[in-house]
Write a protein that holds these residues in place. Structure first.
Motif, PDB file in Angstrom:
ATOM      1  N   SER A 178      55.097  27.928  41.060  1.00  0.00           N
ATOM      2  CA  SER A 178      55.401  27.222  42.311  1.00  0.00           C
ATOM      3  C   SER A 178      56.161  25.944  41.988  1.00  0.00           C
ATOM      4  O   SER A 178      55.896  25.315  40.958  1.00  0.00           O
ATOM      5  N   GLN A 200      56.546  25.795  46.952  1.00  0.00           N
ATOM      6  CA  GLN A 200      56.847  27.182  47.322  1.00  0.00           C
ATOM      7  C   GLN A 200      56.805  28.032  46.062  1.00  0.00           C
ATOM      8  O   GLN A 200      57.081  27.536  44.967  1.00  0.00           O
ATOM      9  N   GLY A 201      56.510  29.311  46.229  1.00  0.00           N
ATOM     10  CA  GLY A 201      56.584  30.217  45.098  1.00  0.00           C
ATOM     11  C   GLY A 201      58.013  30.296  44.573  1.00  0.00           C
ATOM     12  O   GLY A 201      58.963  30.257  45.346  1.00  0.00           O
ATOM     13  N   VAL A 202      58.153  30.386  43.247  1.00  0.00           N
ATOM     14  CA  VAL A 202      59.500  30.350  42.664  1.00  0.00           C
ATOM     15  C   VAL A 202      60.371  31.536  43.115  1.00  0.00           C
ATOM     16  O   VAL A 202      61.596  31.437  43.097  1.00  0.00           O
ATOM     17  N   PHE A 203      59.750  32.649  43.539  1.00  0.00           N
ATOM     18  CA  PHE A 203      60.578  33.789  43.959  1.00  0.00           C
ATOM     19  C   PHE A 203      61.285  33.524  45.292  1.00  0.00           C
ATOM     20  O   PHE A 203      62.193  34.260  45.669  1.00  0.00           O
ATOM     21  N   SER A 204      60.865  32.478  46.019  1.00  0.00           N
ATOM     22  CA  SER A 204      61.585  32.131  47.244  1.00  0.00           C
ATOM     23  C   SER A 204      62.513  30.939  47.012  1.00  0.00           C
ATOM     24  O   SER A 204      63.035  30.359  47.962  1.00  0.00           O
ATOM     25  N   THR A 205      62.725  30.559  45.761  1.00  0.00           N
ATOM     26  CA  THR A 205      63.622  29.446  45.420  1.00  0.00           C
ATOM     27  C   THR A 205      64.576  29.867  44.303  1.00  0.00           C
ATOM     28  O   THR A 205      64.405  30.908  43.680  1.00  0.00           O
ATOM     29  N   ARG A 206      65.550  28.997  44.049  1.00  0.00           N
ATOM     30  CA  ARG A 206      66.480  29.221  42.946  1.00  0.00           C
ATOM     31  C   ARG A 206      66.050  28.450  41.699  1.00  0.00           C
ATOM     32  O   ARG A 206      66.859  28.261  40.786  1.00  0.00           O
TER      33      ARG A 206
END
Lengths: 137, 137
Positions: free
Chosen positions: A69, A81-87
């Motif tokens: 996160s 936020q979880g890293v899969f929803s970020t760059r």
């Protein structure tokens, strides 16, 4: 299962050497850079031409793999936020996707625009842009 | 340098089991599929929601890594091209990029639309799509 091992196919040559001051995305003032390919993979570049838009895949070798996160864009006023929803570069498999334009090709050296990857970053693949993204341009 | 090792974070569950009959791209009649994540990475999915468009990165474990040129789309009437200018699964590092839409999320199982990856394919990352609006979230 055998480990899945990535073999670098080249390296980024860039004026960006300081992680702290590098832009977060290529369209945020990233400089031109060179992709310097291993001569053994040159055949795979046949058909790539100046003016092409491609996606360069890199291995973000200075990223942390134990981070799941983050505060988006490092802004601690925003909720994690979880890293899969970020760059975020920090993620279990730190593969970077960099949409760039090919400027010129000189043997195994390929000049590209707006690459935010740091100097020395391993290159792992090059692909044409995804069709869905082309239609969005 | 130490080898760069990819750790699968989950697997694709799909009705596609036959490489010969699988569609080449997700928008060519690929079915819905499940992304089944390792519970250890669930935190990284926080913020991913139904309706989101994401890019799933996979390791195309049935691809060949020694192929540098292909006939585009397997059509031998077309001249060979270097794999970096094609979406061929065969390439030095067989990482697949799959733009999909999230349909639903049930714990560690995420339903997605139009995924052309074969059943059992290792998942290595999930990222927001590259378009400017979304990367600024």
């Amino acid at each position: 299962m055998a480990p899945l091992e990535v073999e670098p196919i080249g390296r980024v040559e860039s004026p960006l050497t300081d992680p702290a001051s590098a832009p977060m995305q290529g369209d945020e003032g990233a400089p031109d850079a060179w992709l310097v390919f291993d001569p053994a993979v040159l055949e795979a570049l046949r058909g790539v031409r100046p003016g092409d838009e491609v996606i360069v895949l890199t291995w973000l070798d200075r990223a942390r793999r134990d981070v799941l996160s983050v505060h988006p864009r490092g802004d601690t006023s925003r909720p994690q936020q979880g890293v899969f929803s970020t760059r975020s570069q920090h993620r279990p498999n730190p593969i970077g996707l960099h949409p760039v334009e090919i400027v010129s090709i000189e043997g195994s050296r390929v000049r590209v625009r707006n690459l935010e990857a740091l100097d020395g970053t391993p290159i792992v693949d090059v692909k044409p842009v995804l069709s869905r993204e082309i239609s969005e341009r």
